[in-house]
Structures are given as C-alpha cells and as structure tokens.
Design a protein around this motif. Structure first.
Motif, PDB file in Angstrom:
ATOM      1  N   ARG A 136       0.912  -1.186   0.067  1.00  0.00           N
ATOM      2  CA  ARG A 136       0.109  -0.138   0.002  1.00  0.00           C
ATOM      3  C   ARG A 136       0.899   1.032  -0.011  1.00  0.00           C
ATOM      4  NH1 ARG A 136      -2.702  -2.844   3.943  1.00  0.00           N
ATOM      5  NH2 ARG A 136      -1.841  -1.624   5.390  1.00  0.00           N
ATOM      6  N   LEU A 137       1.853   1.146   0.891  1.00  0.00           N
ATOM      7  CA  LEU A 137       2.686   2.432   0.918  1.00  0.00           C
ATOM      8  C   LEU A 137       3.455   2.641  -0.381  1.00  0.00           C
ATOM      9  CD1 LEU A 137       4.094   4.560   2.332  1.00  0.00           C
ATOM     10  CD2 LEU A 137       5.901   3.038   3.228  1.00  0.00           C
TER      11      LEU A 137
ATOM     12  N   GLU B 110       0.921   4.076  -2.987  1.00  0.00           N
ATOM     13  CA  GLU B 110       0.617   5.410  -2.717  1.00  0.00           C
ATOM     14  C   GLU B 110       1.941   6.295  -3.060  1.00  0.00           C
ATOM     15  OE1 GLU B 110      -1.870   6.998  -1.468  1.00  0.00           O
ATOM     16  OE2 GLU B 110      -3.043   5.080  -1.594  1.00  0.00           O
TER      17      GLU B 110
ATOM     18  N   LEU C 272       1.006  15.011   4.479  1.00  0.00           N
ATOM     19  CA  LEU C 272       0.372  13.847   3.942  1.00  0.00           C
ATOM     20  C   LEU C 272       1.024  12.643   4.794  1.00  0.00           C
ATOM     21  CD1 LEU C 272       0.513  14.676  -0.040  1.00  0.00           C
ATOM     22  CD2 LEU C 272      -1.675  14.430   1.673  1.00  0.00           C
TER      23      LEU C 272
ATOM     24  N   TYR D 152      -1.398   9.688   6.419  1.00  0.00           N
ATOM     25  CA  TYR D 152      -1.462   8.355   6.287  1.00  0.00           C
ATOM     26  C   TYR D 152      -1.067   7.340   7.195  1.00  0.00           C
ATOM     27  CZ  TYR D 152       0.263   4.373   3.518  1.00  0.00           C
ATOM     28  OH  TYR D 152       0.276   3.001   3.131  1.00  0.00           O
TER      29      TYR D 152
ATOM     30  N   PRO E 209      -5.922   7.379   8.494  1.00  0.00           N
ATOM     31  CA  PRO E 209      -5.842   6.913   6.845  1.00  0.00           C
ATOM     32  C   PRO E 209      -7.015   7.527   5.970  1.00  0.00           C
ATOM     33  CG  PRO E 209      -6.171   5.236   8.576  1.00  0.00           C
ATOM     34  CD  PRO E 209      -5.824   6.341   9.220  1.00  0.00           C
TER      35      PRO E 209
ATOM     36  N   TYR F  32      -6.572  10.855   5.164  1.00  0.00           N
ATOM     37  CA  TYR F  32      -5.341  10.914   4.037  1.00  0.00           C
ATOM     38  C   TYR F  32      -6.062  10.711   2.833  1.00  0.00           C
ATOM     39  CZ  TYR F  32      -1.916   9.177   0.857  1.00  0.00           C
ATOM     40  OH  TYR F  32      -1.262   8.892  -0.217  1.00  0.00           O
TER      41      TYR F  32
ATOM     42  N   ARG G 234      -5.927  13.499  -0.253  1.00  0.00           N
ATOM     43  CA  ARG G 234      -5.031  13.033  -1.443  1.00  0.00           C
ATOM     44  C   ARG G 234      -6.030  13.333  -2.480  1.00  0.00           C
ATOM     45  NH1 ARG G 234      -5.828   8.096  -4.281  1.00  0.00           N
ATOM     46  NH2 ARG G 234      -5.131   6.761  -2.697  1.00  0.00           N
TER      47      ARG G 234
ATOM     48  N   ASP H 294      -7.376  -1.205   9.669  1.00  0.00           N
ATOM     49  CA  ASP H 294      -7.383  -0.890   8.205  1.00  0.00           C
ATOM     50  C   ASP H 294      -8.312  -1.980   7.427  1.00  0.00           C
ATOM     51  OD1 ASP H 294      -6.932  -0.553   5.684  1.00  0.00           O
ATOM     52  OD2 ASP H 294      -4.731   0.119   5.852  1.00  0.00           O
TER      53      ASP H 294
END
Length: 277
Positions: free
Chosen positions: A20-21, A24, A101, A105, A109, A112, A116, A252
């Motif tokens: 996921r990181l 992004e 950001l 994040y 989340p 975020y 975004r 999450d």
C-alpha cells in the motif's frame, strides 16, 4: 475456542502495508511528474502571458484590491525579513505538504484518502488553467513596479530570464498552488484533529499568502482562484464520516481483507443464516 496465527499470516500484514505504501508513493510521484511536465507546455507563450498579466493587474485595480506593493514594503523593512520570506517561499511549500500527507497516512488513513483526492482534483484543475491561461507573475510585469525579491536578496528558485528556466514554468502564476495547498493543509489538520487550538493551522495559509504576494510571485487573484478551485474540490470529494474509525489504533479495512481471504465467504454465510426462518 483458541486461535493461532501461522508465520505466513503474520507476515501478510507487513507485506500488505508495504504494498500500500509503495502504491501510494508511486501514485503521488506519478501524478506530480505529470503535473510538472504539463506545466512546461506553456513556457514559450511569453507574449500571451504578459498580456494576461496586464489584464489581471488592471482587473485588480478595477476591483479596488489593495496593491501587492503594500505587503512587499512590509517585507522590505529589513534584509533578514525579506530573505526569510524568500526562504519560506522556496523551502516550505513541498516539505510541509509532504509531512502533512505522511502524518495523515500514518495516523488518519481515512482523512489521508480524502485529502489526497482533494489535492489531486485541485492540482489537476490548476494544470488546466495554467495551460489555458499562461500568466506572468507580478515580479516580471513592469507596470507593478515591484521588486523580484528572490533575485535581489535570495534565495531564488527561478532563473532571472524565464526563457532560460528549463525546470520551472514561470508563466503559471494562476492559480497559486502555494496558497491552495497551504489552505488544504490547514483545513485537513482542522478536520483530522480535535485540539481546541487546531484553528491556529489557518496561520499557515495566511503566512503563505503574505509571502507569495509580498515577494511578487503572485497576484491577489491567484490566491482567490486557488481558494475557489479548492472549494469546488471539497464539494466534489466526500469527506470521511464522523463515525468512521480513523485513529492510530483503528483497523485498516483493506489490510483486513488482504489478511483474511475467507472473510467474504463467512460474511455471506452469516447473511444467509440471518435470513433463514
């Protein structure tokens, strides 16, 4: 009933988080690269950019807006003050947005994702306007009689001659993303936090407005248009619900789905059990 976690399952969480990181980072970097490349398409429209600058300057006088020179005179009271303003313009814009950001994040989340999307919508709209309406900044327009403070006092992120600047488009003054991003940073922090002092985040866009106008990098109307576009983006992008879990300890949902492939099956069985008489 006892439960246990296998090594593969325990490793799935960190792997999913890394994916996921990376996704992004690639998404944000890719969007920013497209934006920067798109801005450079209008660098050679010099005559049009200066004609538009004269129109904006005349429009501000017709609207009886205060002259940008009033703020510049405040900054010119001391070399240290104007140099600090130039440094703020050159060095705060991107790092502050990036840290904002990153914090969202990690800690918020849902906020975020909302932020975004809003920033992406604002930046895309700004790119369209940059291409459709090239605009020379007030520091390049003789009619303003303003000083290019970055060139005189430093530091500067632009070359003295716009035609020689291959890394930046100096004719993309409207809207001001310096102000638009700063305003979204403040609104995002106000929305994502609960401190009674959170309204102080509005000092960031206020200081940014003072800097961009006082250094003659932007007109008042550049900030006005940025605020209008941001308002439109905020209306289009749904804000996170107040009851949505969004704290550092909250689950999450995407990670839960990735770590529990049988979850949808169990959910279907549960719905079926509820509907049976």
């Amino acid at each position: 009933m006892s439960s246990h976690t296998t090594p593969a399952e325990s490793a799935a969480g960190p792997r999913a988080a890394r994916r996921r990181l990376i996704r992004e980072l690639l998404l944000v970097a890719g969007f920013f690269a497209v934006y920067k490349a798109g801005r450079l398409l209008s660098t050679d429209r010099t005559e049009e950019a200066f004609r538009n600058a004269e129109r904006i300057w005349d429009a501000e006088r017709a609207l009886h807006l205060p002259g940008e020179g009033l703020l510049q005179q405040l900054l010119l009271h001391g070399d240290a003050l104007v140099t600090t303003a130039n440094t703020y313009y050159a060095g705060v814009h991107f790092p502050a947005t990036a840290l904002f950001l990153i914090w969202l994040y990690v800690r918020r989340p849902a906020h975020y994702l909302w932020t975004r999307r809003v920033l992406a919508a604002l930046t895309a709209a700004a790119l369209v306007l940059h291409l459709a309406f090239p605009l020379a900044p007030p520091r390049l327009l003789d009619a303003t009689q303003l000083i290019d403070t970055a060139q005189v006092y430093g530091p500067s992120v632009y070359r003295a001659a716009p035609a020689e600047d291959t890394l930046a488009n100096q004719f993309a003054a409207m809207p001001s993303l310096h102000f638009g991003w700063a305003l979204m940073l403040a609104l995002g922090m106000i929305a994502a936090t609960s401190s009674r002092w959170r309204l102080l985040w509005l000092l960031h866009p206020l200081l940014t407005l003072t800097v961009i106008v006082g250094t003659a990098n932007h007109y008042w109307l550049d900030a006005v248009v940025a605020a209008v576009l941001l308002g439109a983006a905020l209306l289009l992008v749904p804000r996170p619900r107040d009851d949505a879990p969004d704290d550092e300890a909250g689950p999450d949902p995407e990670a839960a789905r990735e770590n529990d492939p049988d979850g949808p099956v169990r959910a279907c069985r549960a719905r079926g059990a509820r509907t049976r008489p």
